[in-house]
Structure formats: C-alpha cells, structure tokens
Write a protein that holds these residues in place. Structure first.
Motif, mmCIF file in Angstrom:
data_model
loop_
_atom_site.group_PDB
_atom_site.id
_atom_site.type_symbol
_atom_site.label_atom_id
_atom_site.label_comp_id
_atom_site.label_asym_id
_atom_site.label_seq_id
_atom_site.Cartn_x
_atom_site.Cartn_y
_atom_site.Cartn_z
ATOM 1 N N ARG A 1 0.846 -1.204 0.000
ATOM 2 C CA ARG A 1 0.000 0.000 0.000
ATOM 3 C C ARG A 1 0.873 1.242 0.000
ATOM 4 O O ARG A 1 1.851 1.325 0.739
ATOM 5 N N PRO B 1 -4.698 6.402 2.327
ATOM 6 C CA PRO B 1 -5.521 5.192 2.397
ATOM 7 C C PRO B 1 -5.868 4.783 3.832
ATOM 8 O O PRO B 1 -5.148 5.147 4.772
ATOM 9 N N SER C 1 -5.405 2.402 6.173
ATOM 10 C CA SER C 1 -4.509 1.259 6.374
ATOM 11 C C SER C 1 -3.707 1.469 7.640
ATOM 12 O O SER C 1 -3.088 2.531 7.828
ATOM 13 N N ASN D 1 -4.301 -12.057 -0.315
ATOM 14 C CA ASN D 1 -5.542 -11.772 0.414
ATOM 15 C C ASN D 1 -6.598 -12.871 0.406
ATOM 16 O O ASN D 1 -7.495 -12.860 1.254
ATOM 17 N N ARG E 1 -11.761 -1.033 8.218
ATOM 18 C CA ARG E 1 -11.909 -1.459 6.827
ATOM 19 C C ARG E 1 -13.042 -2.480 6.833
ATOM 20 O O ARG E 1 -13.243 -3.203 7.827
ATOM 21 N N ASP F 1 -13.931 -5.512 6.508
ATOM 22 C CA ASP F 1 -13.199 -6.776 6.425
ATOM 23 C C ASP F 1 -13.823 -7.761 7.420
ATOM 24 O O ASP F 1 -14.143 -7.385 8.559
ATOM 25 N N ALA G 1 -14.504 1.540 5.695
ATOM 26 C CA ALA G 1 -13.853 1.859 4.420
ATOM 27 C C ALA G 1 -13.951 0.653 3.505
ATOM 28 O O ALA G 1 -13.589 -0.460 3.912
ATOM 29 N N SER H 1 -13.051 -2.208 1.109
ATOM 30 C CA SER H 1 -11.735 -2.855 1.087
ATOM 31 C C SER H 1 -11.815 -4.131 0.247
ATOM 32 O O SER H 1 -12.762 -4.907 0.390
ATOM 33 N N ARG H 2 -10.825 -4.339 -0.621
ATOM 34 C CA ARG H 2 -10.658 -5.596 -1.393
ATOM 35 C C ARG H 2 -11.977 -6.070 -2.013
ATOM 36 O O ARG H 2 -12.295 -7.271 -1.994
ATOM 37 N N SER H 3 -12.754 -5.115 -2.556
ATOM 38 C CA SER H 3 -14.118 -5.465 -2.989
ATOM 39 C C SER H 3 -14.163 -6.365 -4.213
ATOM 40 O O SER H 3 -15.241 -6.845 -4.561
ATOM 41 N N TYR I 1 -15.366 -10.701 0.312
ATOM 42 C CA TYR I 1 -15.555 -9.333 0.811
ATOM 43 C C TYR I 1 -16.884 -8.761 0.324
ATOM 44 O O TYR I 1 -17.574 -8.045 1.059
ATOM 45 N N HIS J 1 -14.778 6.029 2.660
ATOM 46 C CA HIS J 1 -13.504 6.457 3.218
ATOM 47 C C HIS J 1 -13.680 7.846 3.818
ATOM 48 O O HIS J 1 -14.387 8.678 3.263
#
Ligand code: ADQ
Length: 633
Positions: free
Chosen positions: A148, A167, A169, A235, A421, A423, A456, A458-460, A465, A496
């Motif tokens: 990132r 970001p 993170s 991931n 996030r 997650d 936020a 994330s990894r959509s 996810y 975000h």
C-alpha cells in the motif's frame, strides 16, 4: 605495580556502583557500612601507591588503558613469543587474567545497564528517531517496502483536477510519521488514477505533498499481476490463513507464480534504490514474504528488518499453505523479523522448528539457517504521539455538536463508534448483533443510543468481501427495522473518511467498540484513546487484538459472546465520568510512552547493534589442552 592498578580498578568500580545506585545528593546516606569499607579501601590503595612510589601520572594512564580494554588479554600463544620491544606494553601477569577478565565483563555490564536505563528515559519523538538514525546508524538511508502506498493521487470527477488521498490502512498510519522523520525512499504499488501523472522519469514523487521529506517510488503492476499477487495469494490465501476468522484460505498455483514475480519486481527496485551496498530495508507485511531472501541475494550486506503486521498462526494451521516452506525460507532471509506480540513470535519459531531444517535458539529467540541468523522479536506497533493538532484541535463540544447535527441525530443522542476497513476479520457483524442485544436487554436505550459504523470499502473484488458487505448491510437494515426510534439504531457509512473526520467521530462518541475476531494489533483502539484528551469515553475492546494486551483498562470482551458485549456496551454508557477518566488516563499514558517512534526506534537500534556486531572479525576457535576446539561465544 599491576597489583596496584587492579586494586584501583576494583575500588573505582566499587565506588561507582555505590554512587550509581542512589540519586545524587543521597549516596552518602545509603549504607554506612559500605561507605566505611570504601574509605578503608581508599586508604589501603593510597598506602600501596606510596609504597610502590609509582609516579602518579604513569599510574593514572595505566589505569585508563586497563579500563578501556586497551591492555588486552591475548589468547595463550601456542609457541613462546619473542620478547616485546621496549616500547610495547606487556599484558597483565597471567595470575591476574581471570580477575581482569571479570572486571572488564563487569564494566561491560555496567555500560549495558547504563544504555538500557538511558533508553528507557528517552522521550520518543521524531527527533529522537532522527538522532538514532544519524548517531547509531550514522545517517544511513532507509528503504521501506510495502504494497500500500502512503499517498494516492486521484483525478477528481468534478473538474479533472488531482487530489491526494491517505488510504485507510493501519500500516500506513504507523509508518508514515516514521518515514517523515527518517526520510529515504518508500517503494509501493501505484494505485491511484493520477499516480502516473505526478511521478518523475524514475517513477518517484516527493511526499508528503504539503512538505516533502521523503521519496515515494511507485511500482506498476498489471491487472493480472495485481489479481494474482495481491487479491489472490496475499488476500485470499495468506490473510485468512493467518487470521482465525473461519474463512477458508484459497491457494492457486497461478496466484503463487504472480506472488513470486511481484516479490522479484520489488527486490529489483530495492537494489536500484539502494545508495550503498548495505542499506537498511524495512520490509512490510505478508505481501513480501519472499523479498528478504531475494534482497540478500543481491545485497548480502543489507540489513533487512521484516515486520509482519498480522497474526502468525500455529504450525498446524500454517502447514496448510502449499508453499509454506518457501515462505519460511524467504522470511528467514531477514536479519530481524518482527511481530506485534510474543505469542506470534512463539508461533513463528514453533512453525520453523516443526517444518524446516534450521537451528532454533529459544533463549535468544534466533533462528539460524545455513550460517545466517534471524532474530525474532516483539515490537508492538503504535501511533504517533502526541496526535497532530489537526486531529484534536477542534473542541470536543463542537465535535459532539457537528457529528450529531451532520447525521441528523438529536442533540443529546448517545453515540457508539466503530471504524474499520470493511473486512470479515474486524467483527462488524458480531458488533451489530451486540447492539441488537443491548436494545433487547435495555429497551430504555432505544432511540437514545445510535451506533455509527464507519467502514472503508476494502478488497471489494474478492467474493468473500462482497458477500460480507452485503451481509453487513442486510443486518444493519434488519436491526434498524426492529429498534429505530426517533433516531436509527445503527448508522452504517460505507465510505472512506479523512483522518481528521475520523478523529472528530472519536471525540464525539461515548463509546468506541473494537470487536475484531482476530487482529495483529488494531490501531483504531489506540487512535480513540489518543483522540480523547478530555479523558472521557470508554473503549470496548476485543480480547483477540494485540492491543488488548497493552490496554487492559479497556472493557475487554470476547466478540463471539453477544451477551457479554451487550453488557459491556451498557456498562460503558452508564460509567461514571471519574471512572472513565481513571481508565483513559492509564491508557493515554501507555500510548504516549509506547508510541510509533519507539516502535521504529527499537527496531533501528537493534539493527544498528547487529551491524556493529557483523563488522567484528569472526570469533576465534579456542583450543583447550585436549585440543577440542570450540568457537568463543
Ligand atoms: P488494518 O487491518 O488496516 O492494519 P488497523 O490497525 O485497525 O487495521 O488500522 C486501520 C487504519 O485505517 C486506522 O488508522 C483507521 O483510522 C483507518 N481507517 C479505518 N477505516 C477508515 C475509514 N472508513 N476512513 C478512513 N480511515 C479509516 C493492519 C493489521 C492491524 C495492525 C496494523 C498496523 O491488520 O492488526 O494494527 O496493520 O500494524
């Protein structure tokens, strides 16, 4: 004469110990017996000096040489040495060698103690970090590698201009202030729509935009590379493998090939960015397990510090990974491998012990493989302290007013906050179930309390996810249908937010709920505490976060136990202000001392020590009378 010097050294050390043990001005009251013994020894020494009639200056010079270790004790020669020339100094007589060795060891111990004491008295600030870098590491440049990037340049939809985003993170939150202090280069994947537009011919851009202090070097990955290396192996494979959140890891050989290739690309970038042949490289996280060894193949003198930001599972779980051995071998290319907790260090060392051929030393917590040593250490990560003015400048009363008004909530509404996030490891579903249970058990809270969840995206592009996001939305809607009064029970904001906005929410809330099912550390917990300079607000914290080990003054809960979490929420809402203050003060004190500069400073100090050691010649093989040689330790 040598007897006199030895006596002098004993006396000096003796008096130094007596003086060092007490604060100035009180040493003479410490222990009368010790004081009298010191006086007696002084008199004896003076007498010996007078008897030998050694010139004072000569005696003093000899003593300092001895103390500095310049009068070395050479190993016993195999053949008699020729007599030294008249100018050469003779070593201490053999009968004193054991005593001298003990004295020198004692001096080293005292020096070590002094260093440890000094370090504990350091106030960890960006300046302290800079001082370590320029003092202990003599100003070497630092290279950071993470997937990132700390700043993302995006084209604005409205007018086509370029804006900069930070970001969501934890890694970036922690590392960015460290890089501001250290300068150097940060290598990361370019991910913004305008990222290519702002870099120079070498793919570099100076950041932070408002006051550049280090270089961001961007690496460009194709969509296929990103799908395989980042979304796939990192991931869908390693992330669920390392977190106990009951999501099955997926491993595909195509993803592995991309992971390997991406690690190679980053290793090449490190070599290109290195200004010397022994840079300090800080490798970040599970995206780069192979990188440490790759760096050492090209730069054998580099000092590689790898930090694993997520948990490390037990050996049985880790062995599920078809490339477990390659990952361990890659990580053992590090000089230092860091985790947030001792538990994760133990799991890693157990995994190495179980799966590969390596020598594990549990006393020093080092792993040695093919003559290369890796120190496995605990470095609990943290946040910058004190928080910057932009984050806490707005008065708490204004934050409370603006957050309520901005979300259409009544002025006196009680607020709970969650910031994550989106997650599945963060326990958002479990948290919502706890809010539902709170309303079931305490109906008077309906319409009086709103839980705001900032999530936020994330990894959509990963199925798991997307399904999780749908489930979170559906659950919030169901609970709101059951329990909303004049205000909603749950306000879910999937977007975000700028860091200053996040802090405004922290300052406005009565309670912050961190409910991770498993988390290496969790910086949201520490940010909430940092935001509350009014010493109010209650932290409800999952026992499965690294943060729970450092913040026992939080209400620590098991996020799977819905009733317990609901009870903790009610306890938090009803907690008297004095108790809130007592808990908050203890937590704030800990984070102020154990801030992110200390996290980075400890790693850099350890690296500096390692570099100094590596420059010493190898320990000689000492041969005893029976001829059984062994390396000195
Ligand atoms: P993360 O899993 O990203 O970090 P965390 O430590 O909680 O988790 O940090 C999240 C960061 O993102 C915080 O700074 C938070 O303020 C920010 N954030 C979250 N949601 C946001 C939103 N909607 N808008 C803006 N900002 C948002 C990983 C590990 C953690 C470990 C860190 C650092 O999983 O266990 O603590 O690295 O090592």
């Amino acid at each position: 004469m040598r007897l006199v010097q030895l006596l002098s050294v004993i006396l000096v050390i003796f008096v130094a110990i007596v003086l060092a043990g007490e604060p100035p001005g009180r040493w003479w009251t410490r222990d009368l017996a010790v004081y009298h013994i010191s006086l007696g020894l002084s008199a004896a020494l003076l007498g010996a000096l007078l008897l030998t009639r050694q010139p004072w200056r000569h005696w003093l010079a000899g003593m300092w040489e001895f103390l500095r270790g310049e009068r070395h004790l050479p190993p016993a020669p195999a053949v008699p040495e020729p007599s030294p020339p008249p100018t050469e100094r003779k070593p201490p007589a053999s009968e004193f060698r054991p005593v001298a060795r003990d004295l020198q060891r004692l001096l080293r111990d005292l020096e070590g103690e002094r260093r440890a004491r000094d370090e504990s008295q350091v106030t960890w600030t960006p300046d302290a970090l800079r001082a370590i870098l320029h003092g202990d590491l003599r100003g070497e440049d630092v290279i950071v590698v993470s997937n990132r990037e700390p700043y993302i340049h995006q084209y604005r939809r409205a007018d086509g201009g370029i804006e900069v985003q930070r970001p969501a993170s934890g890694l970036v939150t922690a590392l960015e202030p460290v890089m501001r202090a250290c300068s150097g280069v940060w290598i990361a994947t370019g991910s913004g729509s305008a990222d290519r537009a702002v870099v120079d011919a070498n793919d570099r851009v100076a950041v932070p935009p408002e006051r550049p202090s280090y270089q961001l070097r961007r690496i460009w990955l194709s969509p296929e590379e990103e799908a395989g290396y980042y979304y796939g192996f990192a991931n869908e494979g390693l992330w669920p493998l390392c977190h106990i959140a009951h999501v099955r890891p997926t491993f595909r050989s195509g993803d592995w090939a991309h992971y390997l290739a991406a690690n190679r690309r980053f290793a090449e970038a490190v070599v290109r960015e290195a200004k010397t042949d022994d840079p300090i490289v800080l490798v970040q996280d599970y995206h780069f397990a192979l990188l440490p060894r790759m760096i050492h193949e090209s730069l054998p003198d580099a000092t590689v510090i790898t930090f694993w930001h997520i948990p490390w599972p037990n050996p049985e779980s880790f062995a599920i990974c078809p490339w477990a051995l390659e990952i361990l071998n890659g990580l053992l290319g590090s000089n230092i491998l860091g985790f947030h907790t001792q538990f994760h260090c133990n799991n890693f060392v157990d995994t190495v012990d179980r799966l590969i051929e390596a020598r594990v030393d549990r006393e020093t917590f080092t792993v040695s493989q093919g003559g290369k040593l890796t120190a496995v250490r605990r470095y609990p990560i943290s946040i910058a302290w004190p928080p910057v003015e932009d984050m806490v400048g707005k008065p708490v009363a204004d934050c409370r007013h603006d957050v309520r008004a901005g979300n259409g909530l009544p002025p006196g509404q009680l607020i709970g906050i969650g910031v994550d996030r989106l997650d599945y490891t963060k326990g958002i579903i479990e948290r919502f179930l706890a809010v539902e249970r709170l309303f079931e058990l305490n109906p008077q809270r309906i319409g009086q309390f709103t839980f705001i969840q900032i999530a936020a995206p994330s990894r959509s592009s990963i199925d798991e996810y997307r399904h999780h996001e749908e489930a979170v939305n559906a659950l919030a809607a169901r609970i709101n249908a059951r329990f909303s009064g004049p205000a909603p029970a749950i306000l879910l904001k999937v977007e975000h937010h700028e860091a200053a906005r996040v802090y405004e929410y922290y300052r406005a809330a009565e309670v912050c709920f961190v409910g991770s099912l498993h988390d290496g550390m969790n910086l949201v917990a520490k940010e909430f505490v940092a935001a509350r300079d009014d010493e109010r607000g209650v932290l409800v914290l999952s026992q499965f976060t690294g943060a729970a080990r450092e913040l026992p003054e939080a209400l620590v809960v098991n996020p799977y136990d819905v009733d317990q979490c609901a009870a903790a929420l009610e306890l938090a809402l009803a907690m008297p202000p004095e108790e809130q203050g007592d808990r908050m003060r203890l937590m704030r004190r800990l984070i102020s001392e154990f801030n992110v500069y200390r996290w980075a400073g400890r790693m850099l100090l350890d690296a500096a020590l390692m570099r100094r050691r590596s420059k010493l010649p190898d320990n000689p093989v000492i041969t005893g009378p029976a001829g059984n040689g062994s390396a000195a330790t």
